[in-house]
Scaffold this active site. Structure first.
Site, PDB file in Angstrom:
ATOM      1  N   ALA A   8      37.257  37.142  36.386  1.00 17.92           N
ATOM      2  CA  ALA A   8      37.986  36.125  35.531  1.00 17.92           C
ATOM      3  C   ALA A   8      37.906  34.662  35.896  1.00 17.92           C
ATOM      4  O   ALA A   8      36.978  34.486  37.093  1.00 17.92           O
ATOM      5  CB  ALA A   8      39.632  36.207  36.305  1.00 17.92           C
ATOM      6  N   CYS A  45      44.912  37.416  32.023  1.00 18.02           N
ATOM      7  CA  CYS A  45      44.619  36.401  31.488  1.00 18.02           C
ATOM      8  C   CYS A  45      45.148  36.211  29.938  1.00 18.02           C
ATOM      9  O   CYS A  45      44.735  35.678  29.078  1.00 18.02           O
ATOM     10  CB  CYS A  45      42.835  36.604  31.120  1.00 18.02           C
ATOM     11  SG  CYS A  45      42.030  36.456  32.862  1.00 18.02           S
TER      12      CYS A  45
END
Length: 235
Positions: free
Chosen positions: A147, A178
């Site tokens: 991420a 996300c």
């Protein structure tokens, strides 16, 4: 022509999220006023969920009380990106660097962070890729392995990337990672297979740092461990 790039690597080990946030704020201020050179924090957090500046609380699927019951914290940040989990067995890099000094823009910076994780995965025979339209981070097929969530203020970066070495992936079930639904989260251990033993996490952290410094073109590299930086962190 720009001269050699130098950076200081702080090997922090396990650090509470708020402690790391406070440290980044101090370092960012010092970097803006040229009190310090570019600095990279290499660390991991206890179980922590974070939201970016868009405050997409709907992507956290359980209450804060339930998160606390499972021993996890929830924090709101000023970085970009959406809901993310940080925890043990995950390698985190927080670069506090001047993009102006190294001569790149925000888009190239994020691409370099993606390349850092892609390069690390390739060391283990894993073919990873950058996110496509509507995706962020780094992926192996349709499974997310890393991420990215950054903040850039006056050309100085904070926050950064998180690469899954072998975290408890069940934590990710409590968020929409996300903000992207219906996609799996994976880890380096899961991708290489449970039958293949990885080196120590310290080795993998150092490999990730090496991929970062290579891709960003740093040649002057100074390493400091948690003991030597603890006094700086408390100032």
């Amino acid at each position: 022509m720009r001269g050699p790039r130098s950076i200081e690597i702080w090997k922090m080990g396990a650090v509470n999220y708020l402690e790391a946030l406070k440290l980044q704020e101090k370092l960012t201020s010092d970097r803006k006023t040229h009190k310090i050179k570019d600095t990279l924090l290499s660390l991991q957090h206890p179980p922590t969920f974070t939201l970016g500046k868009r405050r997409t609380v709907h992507n956290v699927l359980v209450s804060e009380a339930e998160l606390q019951a499972m021993g996890a914290e929830l924090h709101y940040t000023e970085r970009g990106g959406d809901a993310t989990f940080h925890g043990p067995h995950q390698a985190i890099l927080y670069p506090v660097i001047s993009l102006r000094d190294i001569g790149i823009g925000a888009r190239k910076y994020v691409e370099n962070l993606e390349s850092t994780m892609i390069e690390l995965a390739s060391l283990y025979g894993i073919k990873a890729r950058a996110g496509q339209t509507g995706e962020t981070g780094v992926w192996v097929g349709q499974r997310k392995i890393g991420a990215i969530g950054v903040r850039i203020s006056s050309g100085v970066t904070s926050h950064g990337l998180a690469f899954n070495i072998d975290p408890d992936l069940n934590y990710f079930k409590h968020i929409v990672p996300c903000g992207i639904p219906d996609k799996e989260v994976t880890s380096l251990q899961k991708e290489v297979g449970l039958g293949q033993m990885l080196p120590s996490e310290q080795v993998i952290h150092e490999q990730l740092v090496s991929c970062f410094t290579k891709i960003f073109g740093y040649t002057g590299i100074t390493w400091r461990d948690k003991t030597s930086v603890s006094s700086d962190a408390k100032e």
